[in-house]
Structures are given as C-alpha cells and as structure tokens.
Enzyme design. Structure first.
Site, PDB file in Angstrom:
ATOM      1  N   ARG A 103      93.874  40.504  37.624  1.00  0.00           N
ATOM      2  CA  ARG A 103      93.823  39.050  37.495  1.00  0.00           C
ATOM      3  C   ARG A 103      92.412  38.542  37.248  1.00  0.00           C
ATOM      4  O   ARG A 103      92.206  37.620  36.460  1.00  0.00           O
ATOM      5  CB  ARG A 103      94.422  38.398  38.750  1.00  0.00           C
ATOM      6  CG  ARG A 103      94.422  36.867  38.758  1.00  0.00           C
ATOM      7  CD  ARG A 103      94.887  36.248  37.442  1.00  0.00           C
ATOM      8  NE  ARG A 103      96.157  36.768  36.972  1.00  0.00           N
ATOM      9  CZ  ARG A 103      96.624  36.581  35.739  1.00  0.00           C
ATOM     10  NH1 ARG A 103      95.907  35.904  34.858  1.00  0.00           N
ATOM     11  NH2 ARG A 103      97.787  37.091  35.385  1.00  0.00           N
ATOM     12  N   LYS A 138      77.713  21.169  31.940  1.00  0.00           N
ATOM     13  CA  LYS A 138      79.077  20.742  32.287  1.00  0.00           C
ATOM     14  C   LYS A 138      79.976  21.969  32.335  1.00  0.00           C
ATOM     15  O   LYS A 138      80.821  22.210  31.467  1.00  0.00           O
ATOM     16  CB  LYS A 138      79.581  19.711  31.282  1.00  0.00           C
ATOM     17  CG  LYS A 138      78.762  18.415  31.309  1.00  0.00           C
ATOM     18  CD  LYS A 138      79.207  17.434  30.243  1.00  0.00           C
ATOM     19  CE  LYS A 138      78.341  16.180  30.276  1.00  0.00           C
ATOM     20  NZ  LYS A 138      78.692  15.205  29.207  1.00  0.00           N
ATOM     21  N   LYS A 170      66.796  12.124  31.603  1.00  0.00           N
ATOM     22  CA  LYS A 170      67.922  11.416  31.022  1.00  0.00           C
ATOM     23  C   LYS A 170      67.819   9.924  31.324  1.00  0.00           C
ATOM     24  O   LYS A 170      66.853   9.475  31.939  1.00  0.00           O
ATOM     25  CB  LYS A 170      69.231  12.029  31.519  1.00  0.00           C
ATOM     26  CG  LYS A 170      69.398  13.485  31.081  1.00  0.00           C
ATOM     27  CD  LYS A 170      70.706  14.060  31.563  1.00  0.00           C
ATOM     28  CE  LYS A 170      71.897  13.440  30.852  1.00  0.00           C
ATOM     29  NZ  LYS A 170      72.248  14.144  29.602  1.00  0.00           N
ATOM     30  N   GLU A 203      65.521  11.830  26.952  1.00  0.00           N
ATOM     31  CA  GLU A 203      66.647  11.173  26.295  1.00  0.00           C
ATOM     32  C   GLU A 203      66.238   9.774  25.834  1.00  0.00           C
ATOM     33  O   GLU A 203      65.590   9.027  26.568  1.00  0.00           O
ATOM     34  CB  GLU A 203      67.817  11.082  27.270  1.00  0.00           C
ATOM     35  CG  GLU A 203      69.068  10.461  26.698  1.00  0.00           C
ATOM     36  CD  GLU A 203      70.203  10.485  27.716  1.00  0.00           C
ATOM     37  OE1 GLU A 203      70.830  11.554  27.869  1.00  0.00           O
ATOM     38  OE2 GLU A 203      70.449   9.451  28.359  1.00  0.00           O
ATOM     39  N   ASP A 225      70.707  10.061  22.179  1.00  0.00           N
ATOM     40  CA  ASP A 225      71.953  10.012  22.934  1.00  0.00           C
ATOM     41  C   ASP A 225      72.868   8.879  22.489  1.00  0.00           C
ATOM     42  O   ASP A 225      72.451   7.714  22.431  1.00  0.00           O
ATOM     43  CB  ASP A 225      71.647   9.854  24.430  1.00  0.00           C
ATOM     44  CG  ASP A 225      72.895   9.981  25.284  1.00  0.00           C
ATOM     45  OD1 ASP A 225      73.568  11.016  25.199  1.00  0.00           O
ATOM     46  OD2 ASP A 225      73.188   9.027  26.028  1.00  0.00           O
TER      47      ASP A 225
END
Length: 286
Positions: A103, A138, A170, A203, A225
């Site tokens: 698995r 992410k 950012k 950013e 962005d």
C-alpha cells in the site's frame, strides 16, 4: 534557484520509516494471520492509466526497508511514458513482506505519477517560450519530499523547499513591513545581522510596485502576482532583464501559454501538487 538538496538518503529514509510505522503499527496482522511465514511469491506493478511514471526509485527503497531480501526487477524507470497494461517492475521474495509494503508503494507511486504527468503536460504548453515551470509549497504535509521529487521527474523545476532556504516577501510581508522599500531594507539588514546568504524574491501586484522594487534593488527575482498576461508583458518590459521574473497566482492550463508568452522567466503553479490527480496502478500477484 533550482534546489534538490532535499533529496538526501536521510530524508527519504526518514519518510519511508515514518510512513511504514503509520501503516504497520504493531504488525501487518492480515498477512501474519493468513500467509505462512515461509511463503515466497512474486507480484508485478501494473499500470492502469497513461502518463509519466514516477516513484519507481522510491518503491525500490520502500521494499528494501520492508525486507532487504526482496528482489526487484525493473522494467521501467522514473520519467517513462506509460500506457495501460505496462509493467513497471516485478518484486519477488517473502510474501508477507510484499503485502506489507504494497500500500505504501502504491500510495506514493500513484500520487507521484499523477503529479509528474500533470507537470509534463503543463510543461508541454510552454514550448516555444523561455518560461520554466515551478512548483510551490502547496504540498501535502509530510509528503513534500515525494511531491517535489515528482515535479522534477515530470520536467518541472523546484522552487524553494521550505521557509528556511529562500526569502520570499509576499503581499502580507510587504503590507506588514510597511511597503516594498521597507520590506527589502529590513530583509537586507536581517541577512547582514545574521550572516545568512539567502536569495530574495519579492511579490508585486502592480506596475507601481514593480517600479518601487527597481528603485530599491537588492533582490534576486521579481514575482508578478495575479496580473493579466498583458500587464505582465508591461512589467517584463519595465524590468528589462535586470531581474528574473516569476508569474504566479491562479494560473491554469487555459491561461499558462498566454502567461508564458508575456516573456516571464518562471511560472509557479500550486496546482502541480495540490490539485493533481493520481495514476491508477496496482500490485498484482502472478
């Protein structure tokens, strides 16, 4: 800024041991109950989809951790283009050990192959431009090493691995710091004070912010962005090669070609890891 330093034997071994401990606990009681200890068998890794295969090298390491006596016969390697019915490898040895590792091998390979396949597809949409496809942070917690590895196999480029190996200023960092100039100057002071050498990406959301970065300097890459392709093109012209550029924010397979045509150097896509599907694979006795 390609970074593969995370692909160490120690990191991969730690992942495998932790993942096996999560699954096996105090024993694979299904196999212990039903399969004689002396039983030896074999199985094949059957591909039931199509795309780019990933996780073969990891699968070998998982089987080795489960039982060093297992013998793997490779038919295909990471990065191979596969179709339904292909056999990636066979494994032979103690039957209990094959079943215990099954698995984890499938979970990793299915997910990694899905990511590699999606990465290869999006990369194909960039042909004819200079843009390179980047992943992001992410990722699935505790599975990042495998997901970023899969992006590499699919032909993408790894962005920073974590918060520690790059400074990325950012929108919230910029707003909390008091603006573009304040954020960059505070960062440079921090690096000088701590003796660290880290690349700086900042950013920007508007052409005005791009101009502020150019006036302040002391960065390594400018991120554009959530800009339209047209606005990105203006920003690339304004930057005029002084810094590498990165497009980010909601970029999809429908928009990525237009974004690449704007002239950016990199395109970061969180969907590579957070939204990729899986490739159907199974381990079959034969």
């Amino acid at each position: 800024m390609q970074n593969t330093s995370y692909l160490t034997s120690e990191a991969i071994s730690t992942f495998i041991r932790t993942a096996l401990a999560e699954d096996v606990g105090d024993g694979d009681h299904s196999s212990l109950a039903a399969i004689p200890a002396e039983a030896r068998n074999r199985a094949k890794l059957l591909v039931k989809g199509e795309g780019v295969l990933a996780g073969v090298e990891l699968a070998q390491l998982i089987f080795r951790e489960a039982d060093a006596s297992l013998v793997i016969d490779l038919r295909l390697t990471d990065g191979a283009s596969v179709k339904y019915g292909d056999v990636a490898f066979t494994v032979e040895g103690p039957a209990r050990s094959i079943l215990t590792a099954e698995r984890l091998v499938l979970n990793c390979m299915q997910r990694m192959s899905g990511i590699a396949t999606h990465t290869a597809y999006l990369t194909s949409l960039l042909v004819g431009t200079k843009a390179k496809l980047l992943d992001t942070r992410k990722t699935t917690p505790n599975f990042r090493v495998c997901e970023k590895w899969a992006v590499l196999i699919g032909g993408g480029v790894n962005h920073r691995y974590g918060l520690f190996d790059m400074i990325m200023l950012k929108d919230n960092h910029v707003d909390y710091a008091g603006g573009i100039q304040a954020a960059i100057e505070a960062t440079q002071a921090y690096l000088a004070r701590t003796g660290r050498q880290l690349p700086i990406v900042i950013e920007t959301r508007t052409l005005a912010e791009v101009q502020q970065v150019l006036e302040t300097g002391n960065v390594d890459r400018i991120m554009l962005d959530n800009m339209s392709p047209e606005l990105m093109r203006e920003a690339v012209t304004l930057i005029d090669g002084r810094y590498p550029t990165e497009a980010s924010g909601g970029i999809t397979e429908q928009t990525i070609a237009a974004v690449a045509a704007s002239g950016v150097d990199y395109i970061s896509v969180g969907a590579l890891t957070h939204s990729a599907g899986i490739m159907d694979l199974s381990l079959k006795a034969f």
